[in-house]
Scaffold this motif. Structure first.
Motif, PDB file in Angstrom:
ATOM      1  N   CYS A 139       0.834  -1.212   0.000  1.00  0.00           N
ATOM      2  CA  CYS A 139       0.000   0.000   0.000  1.00  0.00           C
ATOM      3  C   CYS A 139       0.862   1.252   0.000  1.00  0.00           C
ATOM      4  CB  CYS A 139      -0.932   0.010   1.211  1.00  0.00           C
ATOM      5  SG  CYS A 139      -2.296  -1.133   1.083  1.00  0.00           S
TER       6      CYS A 139
ATOM      7  N   GLU B 153       2.158   1.690  -3.617  1.00  0.00           N
ATOM      8  CA  GLU B 153       1.094   2.139  -4.517  1.00  0.00           C
ATOM      9  C   GLU B 153       0.418   3.419  -4.042  1.00  0.00           C
ATOM     10  OE1 GLU B 153      -1.484  -1.221  -4.814  1.00  0.00           O
ATOM     11  OE2 GLU B 153      -0.027  -2.403  -5.944  1.00  0.00           O
ATOM     12  N   ASN B 154       0.783   3.892  -2.858  1.00  0.00           N
ATOM     13  CA  ASN B 154       0.181   5.079  -2.251  1.00  0.00           C
ATOM     14  C   ASN B 154      -1.342   4.930  -2.137  1.00  0.00           C
ATOM     15  OD1 ASN B 154       0.419   7.505  -0.957  1.00  0.00           O
ATOM     16  ND2 ASN B 154       0.416   8.730  -2.824  1.00  0.00           N
ATOM     17  N   THR B 155      -1.760   3.770  -1.641  1.00  0.00           N
ATOM     18  CA  THR B 155      -3.184   3.481  -1.521  1.00  0.00           C
ATOM     19  C   THR B 155      -3.652   3.326  -0.079  1.00  0.00           C
ATOM     20  OG1 THR B 155      -2.707   1.121  -1.829  1.00  0.00           O
ATOM     21  CG2 THR B 155      -3.360   2.373  -3.789  1.00  0.00           C
TER      22      THR B 155
END
Length: 150
Positions: A41, A44-46
């Motif tokens: 995460c 992916e910068n999620t």
């Protein structure tokens, strides 16, 4: 993790065989999935975030908020990284009750993923600083161009 727990379920309900190791294996797998999932995460910068403040800021100020949040994340992840290593040293030789796997194995999942997250966040901070510098440079060029036109 699903396969191991399914094996335990089948062994217990169909063959009346009690397997003790699948629970420990599932626990270690869950720790591994959780922390490496957190790393993914980060890449992916999620990660979940509350964006009400970001939505109210201008495009000029958003990178500064992003930089602040990345530095705060890095601080937290570095605390986890540096505080997990001594814990691994303390409990490392203790084995799990059933499988006798040394406790450094599941705790190392946390340390490795926190270290990877630290490196990724440092890269993201560098990118954010570059974004701020590029934004400043482009604004200065626009101001010079507007001044020349007049």
């Amino acid at each position: 993790m699903f396969s191991v727990l399914l094996l335990q379920l089948i062994g217990r309900n169909l063959f009346d065989i009690l397997l003790e190791w699948p629970e420990e294996m599932a626990l270690m797998t869950m720790i591994w999935l959780t922390f490496f999932g957190a790393y993914q995460c980060t890449v992916e910068n999620t990660h979940l975030k509350v964006s009400f403040l970001e939505d109210r800021l201008s495009d000029k100020n958003k990178p500064y908020l992003e930089l602040f949040s990345k530095v705060a994340m890095l601080t937290l992840v570095l605390l986890v990284t540096f505080n997990t290593y001594p814990l691994i040293s303390i409990v490392g030789d203790i084995g799990t009750p059933v499988m006798a796997v040394p406790m450094w194995v599941p705790y190392s999942f946390i340390w490795v993923s926190a270290t990877l997250m630290s490196m990724e966040i440092i890269c993201q901070i560098i990118d954010t600083v570059k974004k701020i510098a590029t934004f400043k440079t482009s604004n200065e060029q626009e101001v010079e161009t507007v001044g020349e036109v007049r």
